[in-house]
Design a protein around this motif. Structure first.
Motif, short mmCIF file in Angstrom:
data_model
loop_
_atom_site.label_atom_id
_atom_site.label_comp_id
_atom_site.label_asym_id
_atom_site.label_seq_id
_atom_site.Cartn_x
_atom_site.Cartn_y
_atom_site.Cartn_z
N ASN A 95 -8.52 5.37 -1.98
CA ASN A 95 -8.88 6.44 -1.07
C ASN A 95 -9.88 5.91 -0.04
O ASN A 95 -10.51 4.87 -0.25
CB ASN A 95 -9.49 7.61 -1.84
N LEU A 96 -10.05 6.64 1.05
CA LEU A 96 -10.93 6.17 2.12
C LEU A 96 -12.38 6.01 1.66
O LEU A 96 -13.14 5.24 2.27
CB LEU A 96 -10.87 7.11 3.32
N ASP A 97 -12.76 6.70 0.61
CA ASP A 97 -14.13 6.55 0.10
C ASP A 97 -14.24 5.46 -0.95
O ASP A 97 -15.29 5.26 -1.55
CB ASP A 97 -14.65 7.87 -0.46
N GLY A 98 -13.11 4.75 -1.21
CA GLY A 98 -13.12 3.65 -2.16
C GLY A 98 -12.73 4.03 -3.57
O GLY A 98 -12.61 3.15 -4.44
N SER A 99 -12.51 5.29 -3.83
CA SER A 99 -12.13 5.73 -5.17
C SER A 99 -10.64 5.50 -5.42
O SER A 99 -9.85 5.31 -4.48
CB SER A 99 -12.47 7.21 -5.36
N VAL A 100 -10.25 5.52 -6.69
CA VAL A 100 -8.85 5.40 -7.13
C VAL A 100 -8.22 4.11 -6.59
O VAL A 100 -7.26 4.13 -5.81
CB VAL A 100 -8.01 6.63 -6.74
N VAL A 101 -8.75 2.98 -6.99
CA VAL A 101 -8.20 1.68 -6.56
C VAL A 101 -6.89 1.40 -7.30
O VAL A 101 -6.79 1.57 -8.52
CB VAL A 101 -9.22 0.55 -6.84
N GLU A 102 -5.87 0.97 -6.54
CA GLU A 102 -4.58 0.62 -7.11
C GLU A 102 -4.15 -0.75 -6.61
O GLU A 102 -4.36 -1.07 -5.43
CB GLU A 102 -3.50 1.62 -6.68
N THR A 103 -3.52 -1.53 -7.47
CA THR A 103 -2.84 -2.76 -7.05
C THR A 103 -1.38 -2.40 -6.86
O THR A 103 -0.68 -2.11 -7.82
CB THR A 103 -2.99 -3.87 -8.10
N ILE A 104 -0.93 -2.38 -5.62
CA ILE A 104 0.45 -1.95 -5.37
C ILE A 104 1.43 -3.12 -5.34
O ILE A 104 2.61 -2.95 -5.60
CB ILE A 104 0.56 -1.12 -4.07
N VAL A 105 0.95 -4.32 -4.99
CA VAL A 105 1.79 -5.52 -5.06
C VAL A 105 1.04 -6.53 -5.93
O VAL A 105 0.14 -7.23 -5.46
CB VAL A 105 2.10 -6.11 -3.67
N ARG A 156 4.93 -16.74 6.06
CA ARG A 156 5.91 -15.67 6.20
C ARG A 156 5.24 -14.33 6.44
O ARG A 156 4.02 -14.19 6.29
CB ARG A 156 6.76 -15.60 4.93
N ILE A 157 6.06 -13.34 6.82
CA ILE A 157 5.62 -11.95 6.92
C ILE A 157 6.49 -11.14 5.97
O ILE A 157 7.73 -11.28 5.96
CB ILE A 157 5.74 -11.43 8.36
N GLN A 158 5.84 -10.33 5.17
CA GLN A 158 6.54 -9.51 4.19
C GLN A 158 6.21 -8.04 4.38
O GLN A 158 5.25 -7.68 5.06
CB GLN A 158 6.18 -9.96 2.77
N ARG A 159 7.01 -7.19 3.73
CA ARG A 159 6.73 -5.76 3.75
C ARG A 159 7.19 -5.14 2.44
O ARG A 159 7.97 -5.74 1.68
CB ARG A 159 7.41 -5.07 4.93
N ALA A 160 6.69 -3.93 2.17
CA ALA A 160 7.08 -3.18 0.99
C ALA A 160 6.88 -1.70 1.29
O ALA A 160 6.27 -1.33 2.30
CB ALA A 160 6.26 -3.60 -0.22
N ASN A 161 7.39 -0.86 0.43
CA ASN A 161 7.08 0.56 0.52
C ASN A 161 5.60 0.78 0.20
O ASN A 161 4.95 -0.08 -0.39
CB ASN A 161 7.95 1.36 -0.45
N PHE A 162 5.07 1.92 0.58
CA PHE A 162 3.65 2.20 0.35
C PHE A 162 3.26 2.11 -1.12
O PHE A 162 2.09 1.87 -1.44
CB PHE A 162 3.28 3.57 0.91
N ASP A 163 4.21 2.33 -2.02
CA ASP A 163 3.89 2.22 -3.44
C ASP A 163 4.09 0.81 -3.98
O ASP A 163 3.92 0.57 -5.18
CB ASP A 163 4.72 3.21 -4.26
N GLY A 164 4.44 -0.15 -3.09
CA GLY A 164 4.60 -1.54 -3.49
C GLY A 164 6.01 -1.93 -3.88
O GLY A 164 6.28 -3.11 -4.13
N SER A 165 6.91 -0.97 -3.93
CA SER A 165 8.29 -1.28 -4.30
C SER A 165 9.07 -1.88 -3.13
O SER A 165 8.65 -1.79 -1.97
CB SER A 165 9.00 -0.02 -4.80
N ASN A 166 10.19 -2.50 -3.42
CA ASN A 166 11.12 -3.03 -2.42
C ASN A 166 10.47 -4.06 -1.50
O ASN A 166 10.48 -3.93 -0.28
CB ASN A 166 11.72 -1.89 -1.60
N ILE A 167 9.91 -5.11 -2.08
CA ILE A 167 9.30 -6.19 -1.30
C ILE A 167 10.39 -6.97 -0.56
O ILE A 167 11.41 -7.34 -1.15
CB ILE A 167 8.50 -7.14 -2.20
#
Length: 316
Positions: free
Chosen positions: A129-139, A172-183
């Protein structure tokens, strides 16, 4: 009744005068290794160039939240991401990172902060979140040494550059969905691209290549690669002002300091201008486009109002 109509018409004309110019505020990190002093600086309307935050430890990535007048930056030397107000006040350390925290990007509408954690060999893409809470590793795996990062909120995609590390064209340049899927790897064969910027409406991605001294762009799927600016001494990061149709980049060589400037051009690379030069070692750059009335609009408003007042007085 006749005089009332004249006055009302004048007011409507004033209210609909267009806001046709922009006055950008530019923010950048300055890990000025030569002096040992590290800063966040800004330039733009008002007092000109300012050092707004000092005593930092290797600040790198930079992002702007124009809605809330906040700046965010990564600070690998401290192992953190921090934010502050546009004037440098209200500093908050909001997220702990590794010593390889690199780029940072914001999805303000969704209240999310994304960043690259670029430990070579085990890079990660994270968000909170913008305040730094709820950290997730998406990739959690895949990137070797991620650096620049940019978001396509329209198509819910996160893009990042991956520095292979040997300067032999294997980046390289890579991309994924916002949840980290489909790299996906959308582009390979680049060297050292520390920055990244997107224009989703035009379907374009922009990046600097430090090794080949150029600014490039391509379609969002990696096709149609173009050199838009060549002969840049040491391009490090890029930012877009889509309101004004401009691309900005930092040009920095810490030791010895050779270029150390911020430049901009039209999105096709034409009309190159030097915006800032001879100050520290600019690295991460971000732009807040601030609309202001064109001077002629204000003059015309006064003329129209004065004419309306004169008409009202004559009819009375």
């Amino acid at each position: 009744m006749k005089s009332f109509k004249c006055g009302l018409a004048a007011i409507v004309i004033i209210a609909t005068l267009p806001r046709v110019a922009t006055a950008e505020i530019i923010f950048w990190t300055d890990p000025a290794e030569r002096s040992g002093s590290h800063f966040v600086r800004r330039a733009g309307p008002g007092p000109g160039l300012q050092t707004i935050i000092g005593n930092l430890r290797d600040p790198r990535g930079m992002a702007v939240d124009s809605l809330n007048d906040k700046i965010y930056w990564t600070e690998p030397g401290l192992g953190s991401i921090s934010r502050a107000n546009f004037d440098g006040s209200g500093i908050e350390q909001i997220v702990a990172t590794s010593s390889a925290g690199g780029g940072v990007a914001l999805d303000v509408s969704a209240g999310k902060l994304y960043w690259t954690d670029g430990v070579p060999g085990s890079g990660l893409i994270k968000r909170a979140n913008l305040d730094g809470s709820v950290v997730e590793t998406i990739v959690p795996s895949g990137p070797f040494h991620p650096a620049g990062i940019a978001l396509d909120a329209v198509n819910q995609k996160v893009y990042w550059t991956d520095l292979e590390g040997h300067l032999d064209g294997a980046g390289r340049i890579q991309r994924a969905n916002f949840d980290g899927s489909n790299i996906q790897t959308i582009l390979s064969g680049i060297d050292e691209a520390n920055g990244l910027a997107l224009d989703p409406s035009a379907g374009k991605i922009y990046w600097p290549d430090l090794t080949t001294n150029r600014i490039q762009r391509a379609n969002l799927d990696g096709t149609n690669v173009e050199d838009i600016v060549t002969g840049v001494d040491d391009p490090t990061t890029v930012a877009l002002d889509l309101t004004a149709g401009k691309i900005y980049w930092t040009d920095s060589q810490p030791t010895p300091a050779v270029s150390n400037r911020i430049q901009r051009a039209n999105l096709d690379g034409s009309g190159i201008q030097v915006i800032v030069s001879g100050v520290g070692v600019p690295w991460g750059v971000a732009v807040d486009p601030t609309p202001v009335p064109e001077p002629i609009a204000g003059i015309m408003a006064l003329i129209v109002w004065g004419t309306a007042v004169a008409i009202v007085r004559r009819t009375n």
